[in-house]
Motif scaffolding. Structure first.
Motif, PDB file in Angstrom:
ATOM      1  N   VAL A 138       0.839  -1.188   0.000  1.00  0.00           N
ATOM      2  CA  VAL A 138       0.000   0.000   0.000  1.00  0.00           C
ATOM      3  C   VAL A 138       0.881   1.247   0.000  1.00  0.00           C
ATOM      4  CG1 VAL A 138      -0.124   0.131   2.523  1.00  0.00           C
ATOM      5  CG2 VAL A 138      -2.001   1.019   1.158  1.00  0.00           C
ATOM      6  N   SER A 139       0.386   2.320  -0.625  1.00  0.00           N
ATOM      7  CA  SER A 139       1.117   3.578  -0.603  1.00  0.00           C
ATOM      8  C   SER A 139       0.124   4.732  -0.665  1.00  0.00           C
ATOM      9  CB  SER A 139       2.093   3.660  -1.777  1.00  0.00           C
ATOM     10  OG  SER A 139       1.381   3.621  -2.999  1.00  0.00           O
ATOM     11  N   THR A 140       0.595   5.927  -0.320  1.00  0.00           N
ATOM     12  CA  THR A 140      -0.275   7.106  -0.362  1.00  0.00           C
ATOM     13  C   THR A 140       0.479   8.339  -0.829  1.00  0.00           C
ATOM     14  OG1 THR A 140      -1.743   8.545   0.913  1.00  0.00           O
ATOM     15  CG2 THR A 140       0.144   7.650   2.087  1.00  0.00           C
ATOM     16  N   LYS A 141      -0.216   9.124  -1.639  1.00  0.00           N
ATOM     17  CA  LYS A 141       0.190  10.498  -1.935  1.00  0.00           C
ATOM     18  C   LYS A 141      -0.972  11.419  -1.567  1.00  0.00           C
ATOM     19  CE  LYS A 141       4.375  10.383  -3.785  1.00  0.00           C
ATOM     20  NZ  LYS A 141       5.465  11.227  -3.236  1.00  0.00           N
ATOM     21  N   GLY A 142      -1.708  11.021  -0.514  1.00  0.00           N
ATOM     22  CA  GLY A 142      -2.922  11.732  -0.119  1.00  0.00           C
ATOM     23  C   GLY A 142      -4.150  10.891  -0.428  1.00  0.00           C
ATOM     24  N   GLY A 143      -4.046  10.045  -1.453  1.00  0.00           N
ATOM     25  CA  GLY A 143      -5.067   9.044  -1.737  1.00  0.00           C
ATOM     26  C   GLY A 143      -4.603   7.695  -1.218  1.00  0.00           C
ATOM     27  N   ILE A 144      -5.134   6.617  -1.798  1.00  0.00           N
ATOM     28  CA  ILE A 144      -4.784   5.269  -1.348  1.00  0.00           C
ATOM     29  C   ILE A 144      -4.497   4.416  -2.565  1.00  0.00           C
ATOM     30  CG2 ILE A 144      -5.618   3.213  -0.120  1.00  0.00           C
ATOM     31  CD1 ILE A 144      -7.586   5.112   1.361  1.00  0.00           C
ATOM     32  N   ASP A 170      -2.248  -4.419  10.711  1.00  0.00           N
ATOM     33  CA  ASP A 170      -3.401  -4.568   9.822  1.00  0.00           C
ATOM     34  C   ASP A 170      -2.907  -4.872   8.405  1.00  0.00           C
ATOM     35  OD1 ASP A 170      -4.473  -3.712  12.154  1.00  0.00           O
ATOM     36  OD2 ASP A 170      -5.605  -2.044  11.344  1.00  0.00           O
ATOM     37  N   VAL A 176      -3.544  -5.495   4.079  1.00  0.00           N
ATOM     38  CA  VAL A 176      -4.275  -4.906   2.977  1.00  0.00           C
ATOM     39  C   VAL A 176      -4.242  -5.846   1.782  1.00  0.00           C
ATOM     40  CG1 VAL A 176      -2.258  -3.696   2.040  1.00  0.00           C
ATOM     41  CG2 VAL A 176      -4.526  -2.741   1.675  1.00  0.00           C
ATOM     42  N   VAL A 204      -8.888  -3.677   3.818  1.00  0.00           N
ATOM     43  CA  VAL A 204      -7.975  -3.681   4.957  1.00  0.00           C
ATOM     44  C   VAL A 204      -8.638  -4.445   6.093  1.00  0.00           C
ATOM     45  CG1 VAL A 204      -6.631  -2.260   6.543  1.00  0.00           C
ATOM     46  CG2 VAL A 204      -7.168  -1.391   4.282  1.00  0.00           C
ATOM     47  N   ASP A 235       4.948   2.380   3.680  1.00  0.00           N
ATOM     48  CA  ASP A 235       3.734   3.045   4.153  1.00  0.00           C
ATOM     49  C   ASP A 235       2.866   2.024   4.900  1.00  0.00           C
ATOM     50  OD1 ASP A 235       4.966   4.865   2.569  1.00  0.00           O
ATOM     51  OD2 ASP A 235       3.237   5.354   1.332  1.00  0.00           O
ATOM     52  N   VAL A 251      -0.876   0.787   6.893  1.00  0.00           N
ATOM     53  CA  VAL A 251      -2.314   0.869   6.714  1.00  0.00           C
ATOM     54  C   VAL A 251      -3.014   0.439   7.986  1.00  0.00           C
ATOM     55  CG1 VAL A 251      -2.515  -1.495   5.840  1.00  0.00           C
ATOM     56  CG2 VAL A 251      -4.166   0.237   5.094  1.00  0.00           C
ATOM     57  N   SER A 252      -4.190   1.036   8.248  1.00  0.00           N
ATOM     58  CA  SER A 252      -4.980   0.622   9.406  1.00  0.00           C
ATOM     59  C   SER A 252      -6.456   0.817   9.098  1.00  0.00           C
ATOM     60  CB  SER A 252      -4.585   1.441  10.639  1.00  0.00           C
ATOM     61  OG  SER A 252      -4.847   2.801  10.418  1.00  0.00           O
ATOM     62  N   VAL A 290      -4.088   5.177   5.344  1.00  0.00           N
ATOM     63  CA  VAL A 290      -2.712   4.866   4.964  1.00  0.00           C
ATOM     64  C   VAL A 290      -1.843   6.060   5.327  1.00  0.00           C
ATOM     65  CG1 VAL A 290      -1.184   4.165   3.088  1.00  0.00           C
ATOM     66  CG2 VAL A 290      -3.592   3.528   3.018  1.00  0.00           C
ATOM     67  N   LYS A 291      -0.675   5.776   5.899  1.00  0.00           N
ATOM     68  CA  LYS A 291       0.224   6.831   6.324  1.00  0.00           C
ATOM     69  C   LYS A 291       1.595   6.550   5.750  1.00  0.00           C
ATOM     70  CE  LYS A 291       1.233   9.323  10.606  1.00  0.00           C
ATOM     71  NZ  LYS A 291       0.963   9.408  12.042  1.00  0.00           N
ATOM     72  N   SER A 292       2.198   7.567   5.155  1.00  0.00           N
ATOM     73  CA  SER A 292       3.547   7.377   4.628  1.00  0.00           C
ATOM     74  C   SER A 292       4.532   7.298   5.786  1.00  0.00           C
ATOM     75  CB  SER A 292       3.914   8.519   3.682  1.00  0.00           C
ATOM     76  OG  SER A 292       4.077   9.710   4.410  1.00  0.00           O
ATOM     77  N   PHE A 331       2.473  12.314   4.098  1.00  0.00           N
ATOM     78  CA  PHE A 331       1.309  11.949   3.288  1.00  0.00           C
ATOM     79  C   PHE A 331       0.403  11.026   4.096  1.00  0.00           C
ATOM     80  CE2 PHE A 331       4.420  13.005   0.044  1.00  0.00           C
ATOM     81  CZ  PHE A 331       3.663  13.737  -0.864  1.00  0.00           C
ATOM     82  N   VAL A 332      -0.896  11.326   4.063  1.00  0.00           N
ATOM     83  CA  VAL A 332      -1.880  10.452   4.677  1.00  0.00           C
ATOM     84  C   VAL A 332      -3.069  10.371   3.731  1.00  0.00           C
ATOM     85  CG1 VAL A 332      -3.477  10.123   6.632  1.00  0.00           C
ATOM     86  CG2 VAL A 332      -1.194  11.070   7.039  1.00  0.00           C
ATOM     87  N   GLY A 333      -3.595   9.183   3.546  1.00  0.00           N
ATOM     88  CA  GLY A 333      -4.816   9.015   2.756  1.00  0.00           C
ATOM     89  C   GLY A 333      -5.829   8.261   3.592  1.00  0.00           C
ATOM     90  N   GLU A 334      -7.022   8.814   3.719  1.00  0.00           N
ATOM     91  CA  GLU A 334      -8.009   8.223   4.606  1.00  0.00           C
ATOM     92  C   GLU A 334      -9.361   8.261   3.925  1.00  0.00           C
ATOM     93  OE1 GLU A 334      -7.545  10.023   8.473  1.00  0.00           O
ATOM     94  OE2 GLU A 334      -9.187   8.853   9.291  1.00  0.00           O
TER      95      GLU A 334
END
Lengths: 358, 358, 358
Positions: free
Chosen positions: A3-9, B1, B3, B11, C1, C3-4, C11-13, C18-21
């Protein structure tokens, strides 16, 4: 799976055949008008507020994107995509292959609004298309179910109009810093039911009162159109120029209207960046600032559209200043001086945008 | 957790008590009509374009699904679910327990459209329901706030109608390859305000012009209905048959209308797959092709509905060819020959669908 | 990154920039009325059905939240947020800084509906705001493009109204168990076009027929308003009290209307929990049950609003019982006895809600 993020998922399966990605974009605009004869209201609007899901299913690409700006629900991309013979076959709703600025993402256009010329583009339509490329040469062709309403969201199932579009591009890299791009597009539609209308907002998207018809055929007959377009772009380090010309005809058995449109844009990065250009698809891409304080770009455009049959024209000059705070966040300031029908309405506007995508 | 992805995003917390899942489905249709008296427009439409979020919150199941097809926003599932006494208690908006084809997901139906019979189903309604099963026996019961509008999205808060539904099924596995399924449903509604209308699209979902009313009570009185249904399915390797019969009454103090509906479907997998059937819930499931080139299925259906009080009937024969490219992508082709009111409108249609879900 | 999940997806870098929720909330209501003169329909509705995406882009906060309840699409939060001088600068659409209950999330309010007083809040508007705090002191100020329609979704770009709001709070912690909170807000709007209307639903959100206007200026002139408000809250273990008072004026060149509103709420947790309060932002927060069977809260409210110029008033008493099944799932039961215009309409209602968020 990772998983990765640039603000999205974004999630990718270990073998790469499955990808799930969730993201979106927001563009929030403000405009202040110096009105002439038409009474445009100053104010704010969400120009785009989109969420999308895209990825891969058993190796097939897919995308679904919905725009929720201003309380509407408008489907944008909604397609399945397969690799065929080195290119991509797309089935569903997608932007038809026609002209350069139209196909460049709204996230990457130099000005807040595309030129008048792009109003003739079929944009998102339900159909089947193929895009391929070979070295510096790229080409696309598509057939689609054609909608006549410029505000339509596609897919409404009530039209029997059909269309076809094609685009050929040649984008050689002349040196490490210099890119040249030329191309041509053709669009044919037929069997269009109801009103066949193309109109432009003369001074930005909030100029609802300065929104003249370029074409407005409403005779009750079915109509058709044939349009040809040429495109040019060149990027040399921080400097870029881009221009497109279009000419075409809308007709029914009793009416014929000839139209033409042209724009030329030049842009310069004060901070030294260069506009990225994807030679395989013929589209501009995402600007990445070199410095922590971001990138600054200045730009100017001359924009023109005419209906030769009515002797009606709209033209404008736009000046722009863009601050790319980071690759995903951009602030824009545009000054627009427009002229509708040779002096009958000359609105001026200062417009601003906050934009981010993820 | 951890994914994972099958095109969407899932997730799962390490102890399993929390799950977050994002996904969707797209169904894009095209239809070409050979019209008789009614003027159905050939064209395309997004039949379904849904995004959903589902998962677990502190061990409780939840789902929210919204359909954005054609510029509308329609809530589908929106509920909280708890394990109670070996079964599931559901609170919120969900498909009421009534008939088999209605409860089978649109992703897994044999034909592009469900039969006329399913038009009598309350479908998604706000209420409370319980589904339990014991060996080959399953049963469900629900009470709900009833809506009278066949296009309603539920949850509009302006009706005082109420309803109850119940379903009992018996689905023994006769051998490794052979499944038998029988069941019965009952539906009672009362206090329905406004127009109480059931109508069918005779020749597929794009046949808007061939869309007769089966029931249309609009006397200003409150109305009620009582409906009973029987269901049957059997799967023997690549062959399956499924059939349902329904009979019922709509009435107010001054009006009474008796209706009946019936369909029978048979399907055969040319590539040897067998239609999956969930014996615990009495629903068909996801077909998984055995070979890399996918699975091919041919099918036929006879479909019938009547209003005995008006002496009005609609019937059709549908032939289908399905290509399951992979478990999540399906292409469908249907030929429909319909007959409205014994020859007064006999539209024929060829319809096609591209479908994927993730 | 990493995930929870708590039912949604986060997801948190690795570096945290960077955070995507992705998440949402559902509130499903039912109401049964004992009507007086107005004919409120008993029934159910989705009060809120929202999906949101939020997170961080290169260290900048963002949020996009859309409400899909009842077939509408309404943008709620849609902003970009930056840390400036120890506080937060917000650009986009967000709740303006005005009064306490208005700013407390609907997930955490004691009763199903906020008080009449909150109807005067500008709620979500497009603008720029700053919120800072220093020890027990907090303050916010914002400027925005003002909308006059109480049902508007903001961002429609057709108004030239402007507004400003400010809020100052003082929230000292008196002991480990005791919190005190006092504050004041001011709101000024001007240049409001069209109808300037504030109305309240006297007996809950489904009481559409008992929905009187408090202010309804529709003279064709532009209007303006000036409103001041005071807020108070105190939490001592399981007991809490909260109260707000508001007074203001709506006017055009020819009309002036003076309004006032007041409510007082007290709540007690039978299971010993304490209402969480965020002293930095002056908002109530999420209740976390201490025991596996959840938390139980009882509450009472007196609610009042008047138009002094019209000699018109609405008042009600509400009794509430809340069951917090877990921190994210809540069931609510409210009894409302309302009085519109001193006895001209006295509806009573029993309303219930199922709520979850993720």
């Amino acid at each position: 799976d990772t998983v990765s993020t640039k603000g999205g998922i974004k999630v990718k399966s270990d073998d790469g055949s499955f990808v799930g990605e969730f993201g979106g974009r927001l563009m929030l605009d403000a405009a202040v008008f110096d009105n002439d004869t038409a009474d445009n209201a100053s104010g704010t609007e969400f120009r785009r507020l989109r969420l999308h899901s895209k990825g891969k299913i058993h190796g097939l690409g897919y995308k679904i994107e919905v725009d929720f700006a201003d309380g509407d629900t408008v489907t944008k991309d909604a397609y399945l995509q397969m690799a065929v013979a080195g290119g991509k076959l797309t089935i569903g709703q997608f932007k038809q292959y026609f002209t350069m600025e139209n196909l460049t993402s709204s996230r990457y256009t130099t000005f807040m609004e595309r030129s008048y010329l792009t109003s003739f583009s079929p944009s998102y339509q339900v159909g089947v298309g193929y895009w391929g490329h070979y070295n510096a040469l790229g080409f696309g062709i598509s057939a689609f179910n054609a909608y006549q309403d410029e505000d339509a969201d596609g897919g409404s199932g009530t039209t029997e109009g059909v269309g076809g579009s094609a685009r050929v591009i040649f984008s050689p890299s002349l040196s490490e810093d210099v890119t040249l791009h030329v191309g041509g597009s053709a669009l044919v539609t037929g069997g269009i039911e109801g009103r066949n209308r193309v109109r432009v907002r003369a001074a930005g998207h909030l100029s609802d009162a300065s929104r003249p018809d370029i074409v407005n055929i409403n005779t009750g007959e079915r109509s058709e159109s044939t349009i040809f377009a040429l495109e040019f772009a060149s990027i040399a380090g921080p400097l870029s120029v881009q221009a497109e010309y279009l000419g075409g005809t809308f007709e029914t058995e009793t009416v014929e209207q000839d139209v033409a449109a042209f724009y030329a844009t030049t842009s310069y990065f004060l901070t030294g960046e260069s506009r990225p250009f994807n030679a395989k698809t013929g589209k501009f891409g995402r600007v990445k600032p070199r410095k922590p304080h971001g990138a600054y770009e200045i730009a100017a455009r001359y924009d023109y559209v005419e209906n030769d049959s009515n002797d009606f024209e709209v033209e404008s000059v736009t000046l722009g200043l863009n601050w790319y705070m980071n690759p995903q966040v951009r602030f824009m300031l545009n000054y627009i001086a427009a002229d509708v029908a040779e002096g009958s309405d000359e609105p001026n506007a200062v417009t601003a945008r906050m934009q981010f995508d993820f």
